[in-house]
Design an enzyme around this catalytic site. Structure first.
Site, short mmCIF file in Angstrom:
data_model
loop_
_atom_site.label_atom_id
_atom_site.label_comp_id
_atom_site.label_asym_id
_atom_site.label_seq_id
_atom_site.Cartn_x
_atom_site.Cartn_y
_atom_site.Cartn_z
N LYS A 1 2.09 -7.56 13.31
CA LYS A 1 0.68 -6.90 12.76
C LYS A 1 -0.28 -7.55 13.69
CE LYS A 1 -1.94 -5.53 9.10
NZ LYS A 1 -2.06 -5.21 7.19
N THR B 1 0.85 -1.21 0.00
CA THR B 1 0.01 0.10 0.08
C THR B 1 0.82 1.21 -0.03
OG1 THR B 1 -1.63 -1.22 1.19
CG2 THR B 1 -1.80 1.13 1.27
N THR C 1 2.33 -4.17 4.52
CA THR C 1 2.15 -4.51 6.09
C THR C 1 1.76 -5.89 6.21
OG1 THR C 1 -0.22 -3.85 6.11
CG2 THR C 1 1.72 -2.06 6.39
N ASP C 2 1.16 -6.69 5.63
CA ASP C 2 0.66 -8.02 5.82
C ASP C 2 1.73 -8.99 6.25
OD1 ASP C 2 -1.58 -7.04 4.92
OD2 ASP C 2 -2.25 -8.72 3.49
N1 ASP Z 1 -2.06 -6.57 1.44
C1 ASP Z 1 -1.12 -5.40 1.27
C2 ASP Z 1 0.37 -6.05 1.63
O1 ASP Z 1 0.78 -6.40 2.46
C3 ASP Z 1 -1.26 -4.31 2.35
C4 ASP Z 1 -0.44 -3.09 3.00
O2 ASP Z 1 0.29 -3.03 2.03
O3 ASP Z 1 -0.77 -2.70 3.94
O4 ASP Z 1 1.05 -5.91 0.46
#
Ligand code: ASP
Length: 425
Positions: A239, A83, A160-161
Site C-alpha cells: 500500500k 472499509t 487495506t491498511d
Molecule cells: N483502516 C481500514 C483497514 O485497514 C482501512 C480500510 O479498510 O481501507 O481496515
C-alpha cells in the site's frame, strides 16, 4: 426529523434531497448536513424541511440466495472487515462494519450474476490495523478447506491498511497452492461516490473464478478511474498511498495481469498457473518476532529490549543496501555489540531495505561486511513486511541456524527476484 431520515430541504433558490446526517461536534445549531444521492454531503443553513421517509429503510439490503448456478465457476468468500465491508452508520456519521457477511451484496449485487457464490464466511471482523498472528491461520485454513472442496478460487475481503501483510503470510502458509486466492479491499467507503469496493470485488471474483493464476494476489484499482484492476503478486505489493484508489503498487516486480469489470483478463508477466491440486495450510508461526526500523539516532537498546524479552527473530528495516550505525561519534549508538549479543543468544536477525526498491547487499561497505560476519541474514529484494512475516513463519518451523538461512533464502512464492528490474521502480 431523526438522523437517517430521508428529507427534502427547500432553500430560497434550490431544493436538495438526501439522508439527514447527525450533527458533528463542529457543527452549530443553525446548520444541518445531508448526504445527497451522489454520495457527497452538503451543509445547509435554513430552508423548509420535509421528511420523506423514516430511518428504517436504511437497514434494508437485498437478500441474495447462495445457490449453485450452472455454467458459472464456483467461488467462496471470506469476509474479515475493513472499509469494503462497512456501511455508513447514520446515527453516528461514521462507518461501521457490516453485521452480516451477506450485506456485501448491498454494495455489489452484480456478484450474484457473475459467479456461483458457494459460501460467504466471516470468521471475525476487525480493521486490518488490528490483525494479529491469531487471525492469519484462520484465513489460511478456511481458504484451504474451500479450495480442497473444489471451488475455483477464493476471495478474501479485508481492510487495506495491512492487506499486503495478509497477502504475504497467506503466500507462505498456503503450500502447494495452484488456484487463485484474491485479497480485496476498498480505499473509499460505500457511502461515497468514489467507492471503489464494488469494482474491486467484481474484478476479484472474475480473477478467482476465471483466471489462470494459481497464486495469492491482491486485486485492486489499477488507476484512479474505474477502468481496470491490477492483479498483484501477494509477496511483491505494498500500500503506497493513504487514499488513492490505485494505492497498491507492485514493488520489485510487475503486475501479473489486469482485469476489467466486463470480464476480460490480460496477463502481463509470468505466474504460477492454475491446476486442480490440493493445498495444505501450513500455519506454524513464531509470535516473538519484531520489525524494527533503522533511523538516525536509533539506539541499540531497542534490540537489547527484544533480546531481554525472549524474541526469537528481528527483521530490521536497515538503511539502503543494509546498514546500521557502526561508526558513531558516540560509541553507545553503535549497533555492533547489540547485534553480536543477539546472535550469541540465538536470535535470528535479518535485514531488508527501507528503500523498498532494490536489494540489500552486504559486500559494498565495510559496515555491511561487519553485520554479515556477525551472522545477519540479508533478505535480497524482499519487502520488509514480507521478510518479517517470512521470518515469523520460518521460525515457526525451525530453530536450526542453517535451516533458518536456507528457508529464508528459498523462494517460496515469488518473494525474491534474482534479477532486478530496470524498467520500473
Ligand atoms: N483502516 C481500514 C483497514 O485497514 C482501512 C480500510 O479498510 O481501507 O481496515
Amino acid at each position: 426529523m431523526n438522523p437517517g431520515d430521508r428529507i427534502r430541504v427547500t432553500t430560497e433558490t434550490q431544493t436538495f434531497e438526501g439522508i439527514l446526517l447527525p450533527r458533528s461536534e463542529l457543527e452549530d445549531e443553525d446548520h444541518i448536513t445531508i448526504k445527497l444521492d451522489n454520495g457527497y454531503n452538503i451543509g445547509l443553513r435554513g430552508g423548509r424541511t420535509e421528511v420523506l421517509g423514516e430511518e428504517e429503510h436504511l437497514q434494508v439490503f437485498p437478500e441474495i440466495e447462495l445457490e449453485k448456478k450452472e455454467g458459472l465457476p464456483e467461488i467462496s468468500m471470506i469476509a474479515t472487515g475493513g472499509t469494503i465491508a462497512s456501511r455508513l452508520d447514520y446515527r453516528t456519521g461514521g462507518v461501521h462494519m457490516l453485521m452480516e457477511p451477506r450485506e456485501i451484496f448491498f454494495t455489489t449485487p452484480e456478484l450474484a450474476e457473475l459467479v456461483s457464490l458457494k459460501k460467504v464466511v466471516s470468521p471475525f471482523r476487525v480493521g486490518s490495523e488490528s490483525m494479529t498472528f491469531k487471525e492469519y491461520p484462520i484465513i489460511a485454513e478456511l481458504a484451504a478447506k474451500e479450495l480442497n472442496e473444489g471451488v475455483a478460487g477464493v476471495v478474501v475481503t479485508h481492510g487495506t491498511d495491512t492487506l499486503h501483510y495478509t497477502a504475504a503470510i497467506l503466500s507462505f502458509m498456503l503450500q502447494g497452492l495452484k488456484k487463485p486466492v484474491c485479497l480485496v479491499g476498498a480505499q473509499r467507503s460505500p457511502d461515497r461516490g468514489s467507492f471503489d469496493g464494488a469494482m474491486n470485488l467484481i474484478c476479484s471474483a472474475i480473477t478467482a473464478g476465471f483466471s489462470d493464476i494459481g497464486e495469492v494476489v491482491i486485486v485492486m484499482h489499477g488507476e484512479t478511474s474505474d477502468t481496470y484492476c491490477s492483479v498483484l503478486r501477494g509477496t511483491k505489493v505494498r500500500k503506497m498511498h493513504t487514499t488513492r484508489r490505485d494505492a497498491f503498487q507492485p514493488i520489485n516486480g510487475r503486475e501479473l495481469g489486469r482485469v476489467w469489470p466486463s470480464g476480460s483478463i490480460e496477463y502481463l508477466s509470468d505466474y504460477r498457473a492454475r491446476e486442480d491440486t490440493d493445498v495444505h495450510a501450513d500455519t506454524a508461526l513464531q509470535e516473538k518476532v519484531a520489525l524494527l526500523k533503522a533511523h538516525p539516532n536509533c539506539n541499540p537498546e531497542l534490540l537489547n529490549y527484544l533480546v531481554d524479552n525472549h524474541y526469537k527473530g528481528v527483521l530490521i528495516e536497515a538503511t539502503a543496501l543494509g546498514h546500521l550505525p557502526t561508526d558513531t561519534v558516540n560509541p553507545e549508538y553503535s549497533w555492533i555489540s547489540a547485534i553480536k549479543r543477539a546472535r550469541e543468544e540465538g536470535v535470528a536477525i535479518a535485514f531488508a531495505t527501507q528503500c523498498l526498491y532494490g536489494r540489500v547487499n552486504p559486500y559494498v561497505y565495510t559496515n555491511g561486511r561487519i553485520m554479515f560476519n556477525l551472522g545477519v541474514l540479508y533478505a535480497e529484494d524482499m519487502l520488509p513486511e514480507v521478510a518479517f512475516l517470512k521470518l515469523a513463519w520460518v521460525l515457526g518451523h525451525t530453530e536450526n541456524e542453517e535451516e533458518i538461512r536456507r528457508m529464508m533464502l528459498h523462494n517460496y512464492a515469488g518473494e525474491i527476484t534474482m534479477r532486478s528490474l530496470l524498467e520500473r521502480w
